[in-house]
Scaffold this motif. Structure first.
Motif, short mmCIF file in Angstrom:
data_model
loop_
_atom_site.label_atom_id
_atom_site.label_comp_id
_atom_site.label_asym_id
_atom_site.label_seq_id
_atom_site.Cartn_x
_atom_site.Cartn_y
_atom_site.Cartn_z
N ILE A 1 -11.55 -16.99 -5.67
CA ILE A 1 -10.60 -17.67 -4.79
C ILE A 1 -10.14 -18.99 -5.41
O ILE A 1 -9.01 -19.46 -5.17
CB ILE A 1 -11.24 -17.89 -3.40
N TYR A 2 -11.01 -19.61 -6.20
CA TYR A 2 -10.66 -20.87 -6.88
C TYR A 2 -9.50 -20.66 -7.84
O TYR A 2 -8.56 -21.45 -7.88
CB TYR A 2 -11.90 -21.40 -7.62
N VAL A 3 -9.54 -19.57 -8.59
CA VAL A 3 -8.44 -19.25 -9.50
C VAL A 3 -7.21 -18.83 -8.71
O VAL A 3 -6.09 -19.26 -8.99
CB VAL A 3 -8.86 -18.13 -10.48
N GLU A 4 -7.41 -17.97 -7.71
CA GLU A 4 -6.30 -17.48 -6.91
C GLU A 4 -5.50 -18.62 -6.28
O GLU A 4 -4.26 -18.56 -6.20
CB GLU A 4 -6.83 -16.55 -5.81
N SER A 5 -6.20 -19.67 -5.87
CA SER A 5 -5.52 -20.79 -5.20
C SER A 5 -4.60 -21.57 -6.14
O SER A 5 -3.75 -22.33 -5.68
CB SER A 5 -6.56 -21.74 -4.59
N HIS A 6 -4.76 -21.39 -7.45
CA HIS A 6 -3.92 -22.09 -8.42
C HIS A 6 -2.76 -21.22 -8.93
O HIS A 6 -1.94 -21.69 -9.73
CB HIS A 6 -4.76 -22.55 -9.61
#
Length: 405
Positions: A339-344
């Motif tokens: 989710i950390y990558v997805e949010s960027h």
């Protein structure tokens, strides 16, 4: 002299650099050898109940091209999952059918359009990759019929026996996916596609994948697999590989650059190459659209063992086309942290926050789920769903606009 603007983003141990676009050339056009088959077959048109007439119900056609053993089946499972419903062979049909049907999608394997069975190819000294071993006239006629709302009697190529089995009925779905060696080879078939994808796997990675699949699932020996790869390579270079120049999106899988002189091939560098200017398709971007990005995610937010993870993004050219390229090198240790990558990422066409992560967790046992292959296949699946919805909306809206005018 061009002026470059550089932005620095600080997020704990996360590092990111951004600059204005710079162009580089990735590929050069290759010679495209063409053989046309002159064989003709007929297909069966079904009764009126098998014909779809409304504009919004007209079938959307997606093409997926790749060599054998390059992850087409896994991609199809991810794609059909995005649309919901389990993809299964036709009920009550041939148990060796290559077709998968779900509530929204029908996936047909273009191997079914082989004009020669395994023995016939051996006698004539051609591989399945050679256009002379395939019936492109029938392929075009049947894909066009399905797109126009007409059911067809599609042939079946039996991968177990190597024979051509009796045909099966394929009714027009909302989305038809044609996957195989040649979806973009014949210009007539290519023009029927609403969107096209090419899976471009490097020789090193392809060899490892094919061994794993053919030995584990099909019982082939290591020697026979090596011989098959060598025998197929000239035809692959001549007939399959050139198709990527026509693709709207290319998923390119390469050995990592994070480990010097890596020979194991367990860590992959994956590139999502997205053509600009495709109707109903807006390329995904990282941080700032059109800029050149290099990003090493924060180690406190994204757990990853050696050699870590690195993302890059930026504009480029590919076979003379303007493209955006998103790259991931390395692999995830924990998918719930994705989710950390997805949010960027932006323009990923999700319905809700965290949908990419949810899809990845749902299929965590699929090959490539810990690296860029699974991530980019999932994102492309979401983009295809969005493309389908836009196409349907445009078909419904067009008559209304005409009426107002």
């Amino acid at each position: 002299m061009a002026v470059s603007t550089v932005y620095t983003v600080q997020s704990l141990n996360s590092t990111c650099s951004i600059s204005t676009p710079s162009k580089t050339h990735l590929k050069f056009n290759q010679k495209h050898l063409v053989f046309y088959t002159t064989s003709k077959k007929t297909f069966t048109t079904k009764r009126a109940s098998d014909i779809s007439c409304s504009a919004e119900d007209k079938t959307v056609v997606i093409g997926l091209a790749a060599d054998s053993g390059c992850g087409k089946s896994t991609f199809m499972r991810r794609l059909t999952s995005v649309f919901g419903g389990a993809a299964e062979p036709p009920k009550g049909g041939n148990p060796d059918s290559n077709t998968l049907i779900s509530d929204t999608t029908t996936v047909i394997c273009l191997d079914d359009y082989h004009s020669l069975d395994r023995t016939g190819r051996k006698e004539k000294g051609v591989t399945a990759l050679d256009p002379r071993a395939n019936d492109f006239d029938l392929m075009y006629e049947q894909v066009k019929a399905i797109k126009d709302g007409v059911a067809v009697d599609k042939p079946i190529y039996n991968h177990v026996s190597g024979l051509l089995d009796p045909p099966e009925v394929i009714k027009p779905p909302k989305i038809l996916v044609i996957e195989g060696l040649h979806p973009m080879y014949d210009a007539r078939v290519r023009d029927l596609l609403d969107f096209s994808i090419y899976l471009d796997i490097s020789n090193e990675v392809k060899f490892a994948w094919k061994i794993q699949r053919d030995m584990a699932e099909r019982g082939h020996s290591l020697e026979s697999i090596k011989a098959s790869i060598e025998a197929r390579k000239p035809d692959f270079d001549a007939y399959i590989d050139p198709q990527k120049q026509y693709a709207d999106a290319v998923i390119e899988v390469l050995p990592t650059e994070l480990i010097p002189d890596d020979n194991e091939g367990k860590v992959l560098r994956v590139r999502l190459i997205m053509k600009e200017g495709v109707k109903f398709f807006n390329p995904v971007y990282l941080f700032d659209e059109g800029s050149t990005i290099s990003w090493i995610p924060c180690g406190r937010k994204l757990t990853c063992s050696y050699p870590g993870i690195k993302f890059t993004y930026g504009p480029d050219t590919y076979y003379g086309n303007e493209v955006s390229v998103l790259e991931m090198d390395g692999q995830f240790d924990r998918l719930d942290e994705l989710i950390y990558v997805e949010s960027h990422l932006s323009n990923i066409s999700t319905k809700f926050y965290g949908e990419v992560t949810q899809q990845m967790l749902k299929h965590s046992d699929f090959p490539g789920s810990n690296n860029g292959t699974g991530l980019f296949q999932t994102i492309v699946g979401l983009k295809i769903r969005d493309l389908y919805e836009q196409i349907v909306a445009s078909r419904v809206g067009a008559p209304l606009e005409a009426t107002k005018a």
